[in-house]
Design an enzyme around this catalytic site. Structure first.
Site, mmCIF file in Angstrom:
data_model
loop_
_atom_site.group_PDB
_atom_site.id
_atom_site.type_symbol
_atom_site.label_atom_id
_atom_site.label_comp_id
_atom_site.label_asym_id
_atom_site.label_seq_id
_atom_site.Cartn_x
_atom_site.Cartn_y
_atom_site.Cartn_z
ATOM 1 N N LYS A 161 0.849 -1.181 0.000
ATOM 2 C CA LYS A 161 0.000 0.000 0.000
ATOM 3 C C LYS A 161 0.886 1.231 0.000
ATOM 4 O O LYS A 161 1.971 1.232 0.590
ATOM 5 C CB LYS A 161 -0.894 0.008 1.245
ATOM 6 C CG LYS A 161 -1.658 1.297 1.485
ATOM 7 C CD LYS A 161 -2.403 1.269 2.811
ATOM 8 C CE LYS A 161 -3.077 2.584 3.097
ATOM 9 N NZ LYS A 161 -3.816 2.572 4.378
ATOM 10 N N GLU A 206 -8.785 10.797 13.925
ATOM 11 C CA GLU A 206 -8.009 9.578 14.189
ATOM 12 C C GLU A 206 -7.064 9.710 15.379
ATOM 13 O O GLU A 206 -6.135 10.530 15.363
ATOM 14 C CB GLU A 206 -7.205 9.185 12.946
ATOM 15 C CG GLU A 206 -6.456 7.875 13.098
ATOM 16 C CD GLU A 206 -5.879 7.372 11.800
ATOM 17 O OE1 GLU A 206 -5.269 6.289 11.818
ATOM 18 O OE2 GLU A 206 -6.033 8.049 10.766
ATOM 19 N N GLU A 250 -6.985 -2.170 2.688
ATOM 20 C CA GLU A 250 -6.292 -0.957 3.136
ATOM 21 C C GLU A 250 -6.341 -0.844 4.654
ATOM 22 O O GLU A 250 -5.337 -0.511 5.303
ATOM 23 C CB GLU A 250 -6.957 0.257 2.483
ATOM 24 C CG GLU A 250 -6.308 1.582 2.813
ATOM 25 C CD GLU A 250 -7.058 2.759 2.217
ATOM 26 O OE1 GLU A 250 -6.855 3.886 2.722
ATOM 27 O OE2 GLU A 250 -7.851 2.566 1.270
ATOM 28 N N GLU A 388 -12.011 11.368 -3.549
ATOM 29 C CA GLU A 388 -11.887 11.161 -2.104
ATOM 30 C C GLU A 388 -11.148 12.324 -1.455
ATOM 31 O O GLU A 388 -11.530 12.794 -0.380
ATOM 32 C CB GLU A 388 -11.163 9.846 -1.816
ATOM 33 C CG GLU A 388 -11.034 9.546 -0.329
ATOM 34 C CD GLU A 388 -10.391 8.191 -0.062
ATOM 35 O OE1 GLU A 388 -9.467 8.133 0.793
ATOM 36 O OE2 GLU A 388 -10.805 7.205 -0.690
#
Length: 403
Positions: A161, A206, A250, A388
């Site tokens: 990734k 987060e 992901e 996004e």
């Protein structure tokens, strides 16, 4: 360690100092320091000292502290840049106001700093009629090519990734009122970690890492879809997110790395068996909560934040190879974006969020740079990734570009 002149600190309950009702956003105002979520956190005024982030706990521990509030130690706020090992800095404010989840409010002053002035109501926030212009700090074509390069590297097995980001700029015809931006972020993103430190302002959903005594927590997010404002449509989008193999892959990469990084310090570490959907005002994410107990004597929150940052949610995996690709194809320096931001106290406790949904303001407050990105795996499509980032930009754009 950075040489220091001894400091003295005094901590009292707010009720012992003032009977005012305090909003931490108003304490920070336009030129202070802030880290808060759901009304819990710290805000500061002035600068008693700036120190290297890696020396922060040692410097805080040297402060002669007179406290009538159990469990409170001197505090510093700061950030860790995106690149691993890059120097970071924290600020020890002249006056710090803290709010706990149990409703306790305390005030710490360094070397007899003026608490009354720090607690005084700030000037009224008045609407302005500024004109704004938006621009891409790097060409969109560069971003799309970078996404393609990252996707191809995953498809050929070079990476699992990579996270590709892009910057935009907002320019105003008069200084942007940071205090007004903070109030707007509070109204729309109260459940996010909202911060304002040295012109670095944002609302991150987060949690990177929190240390509270022996307890360690993290709440990694990876995998994103938009919100539309329609309840049924958002519910359908959330279901698609949970069913998406691209987003689940992901997310799993991030969870495994965060878990494996924390585990050597922990006597146990527990986590949710399946990711849940975390919704903020403009987007929805996959998130997995982790909590455990640190072996004692345990690491400081700074040590853990350094070890975790950047997570695969902001860099990629394997880290070294992903960061090399990012440097090669993105076309800009991330700086503080994608690192970590938060606070630490003299015991090494603290809370640090991933530095996303943010803007870096120029010193004159006439402009700001915003950065947003997304995780690229084998199934990623460049135009979908561009969309996004556009959704993610809305958090800060809606707080800045408003009359």
């Amino acid at each position: 360690m950075t040489a220091t002149v001894p400091m003295r600190a005094t901590t009292r309950l707010l009720s012992d100092v003032s009977d005012a009702v305090i909003d931490l956003n108003d304490v920070a105002a336009s030129d202070g320091h802030l880290f808060v979520r759901d009304g819990v956190g710290v805000a500061g005024r002035g600068v008693a000292r700036r120190v290297s982030i890696d020396d922060a706990v040692d410097v805080l521990a040297t402060i002669d502290h007179d406290s009538s509030v159990d469990g409170v130690a001197p505090v510093a706020l700061g950030s860790i840049p995106f690149l691993p090992g890059a120097p970071g800095e924290v600020i020890i404010p002249n006056v710090t106001v803290g709010k706990r989840s149990d409703g306790t409010v305390w005030v710490t002053s360094i070397d007899d700093a003026d608490v009354a002035t720090a607690l005084a109501p700030p000037p009224e926030v008045r609407p302005t009629a500024s004109n704004y212009s938006l621009g891409s700090a790097t060409p969109t074509a560069v971003y799309l090519d970078a996404v393609t390069a990252a996707r191809d590297a995953v498809r050929t097995g070079e990476l699992t990734k990579a996270v590709i980001a892009r910057p935009i700029t907002v320019t105003a015809d008069r200084p942007i009122d940071v205090h007004a931006v903070l109030r707007r972020l509070k109204a729309s993103f109260g459940s996010s970690y909202r911060y304002s430190i040295d012109g670095f302002i944002g609302a991150s959903p987060e949690l990177l890492v929190q240390v509270e005594g022996p307890v360690v927590r993290s709440h990694p997010l990876a995998g994103t879809t938009r919100r539309t404002g329609d309840v049924d449509n958002d519910y359908a989008l959330a279901a698609e997110l949970q069913a998406s193999s691209k987003n689940q892959i992901e997310h799993r990469i991030v969870i495994d790395v965060v878990h494996d990084t924390l585990l050597p310090w922990a006597s146990y570490l527990d986590w949710e068996p399946e990711p849940s959907v975390v919704s903020v005002a403009n987007v929805q994410h996959l998130g997995t909560r982790m909590e455990g107990m640190l072996s004692q004597p345990g690491p400081t929150v700074i040590e853990l934040a350094r070890a975790l940052s950047p997570t695969p949610a902001l860099g990629g995996h394997p880290r070294t190879e992903a960061l090399a690709l990012i440097e090669q194809v993105e076309g800009f320096e991330r700086g503080r974006y994608g690192g970590a931001v938060g606070w630490v106290d003299a015991r090494g406790d603290g809370t640090w969020a991933v530095a996303i949904r943010c803007a870096e303001f120029a010193t004159d407050r006439m402009s700001a740079r915003l950065v947003a990105g997304g995780g690229i795996v084998a199934d990623s499509e460049p135009l979908a990734e561009l969309a996004e980032t556009q959704a993610k930009f809305q958090a800060m754009l809606s707080a800045i570009v408003r009359p």
